[in-house]
Write a protein that holds these residues in place. Structure first.
Motif, PDB file in Angstrom:
ATOM      1  N   ALA A  84      42.367  50.166  33.979  1.00  0.00           N
ATOM      2  CA  ALA A  84      42.737  48.753  33.822  1.00  0.00           C
ATOM      3  C   ALA A  84      41.796  47.858  34.629  1.00  0.00           C
ATOM      4  CB  ALA A  84      44.185  48.532  34.248  1.00  0.00           C
ATOM      5  N   ALA A  85      41.323  48.372  35.767  1.00  0.00           N
ATOM      6  CA  ALA A  85      40.435  47.588  36.622  1.00  0.00           C
ATOM      7  C   ALA A  85      39.055  47.398  36.004  1.00  0.00           C
ATOM      8  CB  ALA A  85      40.314  48.241  37.996  1.00  0.00           C
ATOM      9  N   ARG A  86      38.768  48.056  34.895  1.00  0.00           N
ATOM     10  CA  ARG A  86      37.499  47.801  34.182  1.00  0.00           C
ATOM     11  C   ARG A  86      37.517  46.426  33.510  1.00  0.00           C
ATOM     12  NH1 ARG A  86      34.202  52.423  33.596  1.00  0.00           N
ATOM     13  NH2 ARG A  86      35.290  54.402  33.804  1.00  0.00           N
ATOM     14  N   PHE A  87      38.721  45.858  33.334  1.00  0.00           N
ATOM     15  CA  PHE A  87      38.879  44.526  32.748  1.00  0.00           C
ATOM     16  C   PHE A  87      38.418  43.515  33.802  1.00  0.00           C
ATOM     17  CE2 PHE A  87      41.944  40.989  31.613  1.00  0.00           C
ATOM     18  CZ  PHE A  87      41.272  40.609  30.464  1.00  0.00           C
ATOM     19  N   PRO A  88      37.311  42.801  33.550  1.00  0.00           N
ATOM     20  CA  PRO A  88      36.712  41.947  34.584  1.00  0.00           C
ATOM     21  C   PRO A  88      37.662  40.981  35.288  1.00  0.00           C
ATOM     22  CG  PRO A  88      35.204  42.175  32.755  1.00  0.00           C
ATOM     23  CD  PRO A  88      36.506  42.824  32.320  1.00  0.00           C
ATOM     24  N   PRO A  89      38.570  40.299  34.575  1.00  0.00           N
ATOM     25  CA  PRO A  89      39.477  39.406  35.319  1.00  0.00           C
ATOM     26  C   PRO A  89      40.380  40.161  36.292  1.00  0.00           C
ATOM     27  CG  PRO A  89      39.415  38.781  33.012  1.00  0.00           C
ATOM     28  CD  PRO A  89      38.701  40.097  33.110  1.00  0.00           C
ATOM     29  N   LEU A  90      40.834  41.346  35.916  1.00  0.00           N
ATOM     30  CA  LEU A  90      41.676  42.123  36.823  1.00  0.00           C
ATOM     31  C   LEU A  90      40.864  42.612  38.016  1.00  0.00           C
ATOM     32  CD1 LEU A  90      44.307  43.391  37.653  1.00  0.00           C
ATOM     33  CD2 LEU A  90      43.782  45.347  36.177  1.00  0.00           C
ATOM     34  N   LEU A  91      39.651  43.070  37.774  1.00  0.00           N
ATOM     35  CA  LEU A  91      38.804  43.509  38.880  1.00  0.00           C
ATOM     36  C   LEU A  91      38.507  42.348  39.838  1.00  0.00           C
ATOM     37  CD1 LEU A  91      37.315  45.815  40.226  1.00  0.00           C
ATOM     38  CD2 LEU A  91      35.324  45.265  38.806  1.00  0.00           C
ATOM     39  N   ALA A  92      38.290  41.175  39.304  1.00  0.00           N
ATOM     40  CA  ALA A  92      38.045  39.995  40.150  1.00  0.00           C
ATOM     41  C   ALA A  92      39.280  39.684  41.008  1.00  0.00           C
ATOM     42  CB  ALA A  92      37.674  38.794  39.291  1.00  0.00           C
ATOM     43  N   LEU A  93      40.463  39.803  40.423  1.00  0.00           N
ATOM     44  CA  LEU A  93      41.701  39.576  41.176  1.00  0.00           C
ATOM     45  C   LEU A  93      41.860  40.633  42.268  1.00  0.00           C
ATOM     46  CD1 LEU A  93      44.412  38.181  41.684  1.00  0.00           C
ATOM     47  CD2 LEU A  93      45.390  39.672  39.911  1.00  0.00           C
ATOM     48  N   LEU A  94      41.604  41.893  41.930  1.00  0.00           N
ATOM     49  CA  LEU A  94      41.690  42.960  42.921  1.00  0.00           C
ATOM     50  C   LEU A  94      40.692  42.742  44.065  1.00  0.00           C
ATOM     51  CD1 LEU A  94      42.130  46.060  40.585  1.00  0.00           C
ATOM     52  CD2 LEU A  94      43.865  45.038  42.082  1.00  0.00           C
ATOM     53  N   GLU A  95      39.512  42.242  43.737  1.00  0.00           N
ATOM     54  CA  GLU A  95      38.508  41.964  44.776  1.00  0.00           C
ATOM     55  C   GLU A  95      38.986  40.842  45.696  1.00  0.00           C
ATOM     56  OE1 GLU A  95      35.202  42.262  47.173  1.00  0.00           O
ATOM     57  OE2 GLU A  95      35.839  43.679  45.630  1.00  0.00           O
ATOM     58  N   LEU A  96      39.602  39.813  45.133  1.00  0.00           N
ATOM     59  CA  LEU A  96      40.157  38.734  45.978  1.00  0.00           C
ATOM     60  C   LEU A  96      41.234  39.281  46.911  1.00  0.00           C
ATOM     61  CD1 LEU A  96      40.468  35.745  43.477  1.00  0.00           C
ATOM     62  CD2 LEU A  96      38.958  35.909  45.463  1.00  0.00           C
ATOM     63  N   LEU A  97      42.090  40.136  46.382  1.00  0.00           N
ATOM     64  CA  LEU A  97      43.135  40.730  47.208  1.00  0.00           C
ATOM     65  C   LEU A  97      42.540  41.636  48.288  1.00  0.00           C
ATOM     66  CD1 LEU A  97      45.728  41.571  44.414  1.00  0.00           C
ATOM     67  CD2 LEU A  97      45.901  39.773  46.149  1.00  0.00           C
ATOM     68  N   TYR A  98      41.496  42.365  47.932  1.00  0.00           N
ATOM     69  CA  TYR A  98      40.845  43.238  48.911  1.00  0.00           C
ATOM     70  C   TYR A  98      40.221  42.414  50.036  1.00  0.00           C
ATOM     71  CZ  TYR A  98      37.716  46.666  50.985  1.00  0.00           C
ATOM     72  OH  TYR A  98      37.051  47.463  51.869  1.00  0.00           O
ATOM     73  N   ARG A  99      39.571  41.318  49.691  1.00  0.00           N
ATOM     74  CA  ARG A  99      38.975  40.453  50.720  1.00  0.00           C
ATOM     75  C   ARG A  99      40.038  39.859  51.631  1.00  0.00           C
ATOM     76  NH1 ARG A  99      34.026  37.295  47.652  1.00  0.00           N
ATOM     77  NH2 ARG A  99      32.952  39.199  47.018  1.00  0.00           N
ATOM     78  N   ALA A 100      41.189  39.513  51.068  1.00  0.00           N
ATOM     79  CA  ALA A 100      42.296  39.005  51.889  1.00  0.00           C
ATOM     80  C   ALA A 100      42.789  40.108  52.829  1.00  0.00           C
ATOM     81  CB  ALA A 100      43.428  38.511  51.003  1.00  0.00           C
TER      82      ALA A 100
END
Length: 113
Positions: A84-100
């Protein structure tokens, strides 16, 4: 084979990697602790490897949420999440959460025994 570099000096990281090792029953992931020093085949500096989660999938070096997604894809029970994380918008959201998470990680490390 997927290679994952992690901070073995971090109690949170040790716990997470212990869980991932248990879930990786097919042994598709090589886990490398860089807390004591970077191995000679490291693709990045030790400081970079300690600052963010890194993985190498084939010849691609991944960092942050993309590295987590690659690790999840290698573990059958987590594969749907990794795919599911291959979907660019989801990966971008996961990256924002990871940075937080990275901003609060030092405080969490102090709380972990």
């Amino acid at each position: 084979m997927l290679t994952v570099w992690f901070d073995g000096g971090c109690p949170l990281c040790r716990r997470e990697i212990a869980l991932m090792r248990r879930l990786d029953c097919a042994k598709r992931i090589a886990f490398v602790d860089v807390s004591a020093g970077a191995p000679s085949d490291c693709p990045a500096s030790r400081d970079a490897l300690l600052a963010r989660f890194h993985a190498r999938e084939g010849d691609r070096m991944l960092s942050g949420a993309a590295a987590f997604a690659a690790m999840w894809r290698a573990i059958p029970s987590l594969r749907p999440l990794g795919e599911a994380a291959r979907f660019p918008p989801l990966l971008a959201l996961l990256e924002l959460l990871y940075r937080a998470f990275l901003r609060v990680r030092p405080a969490l490390q102090r709380l972990a025994p």
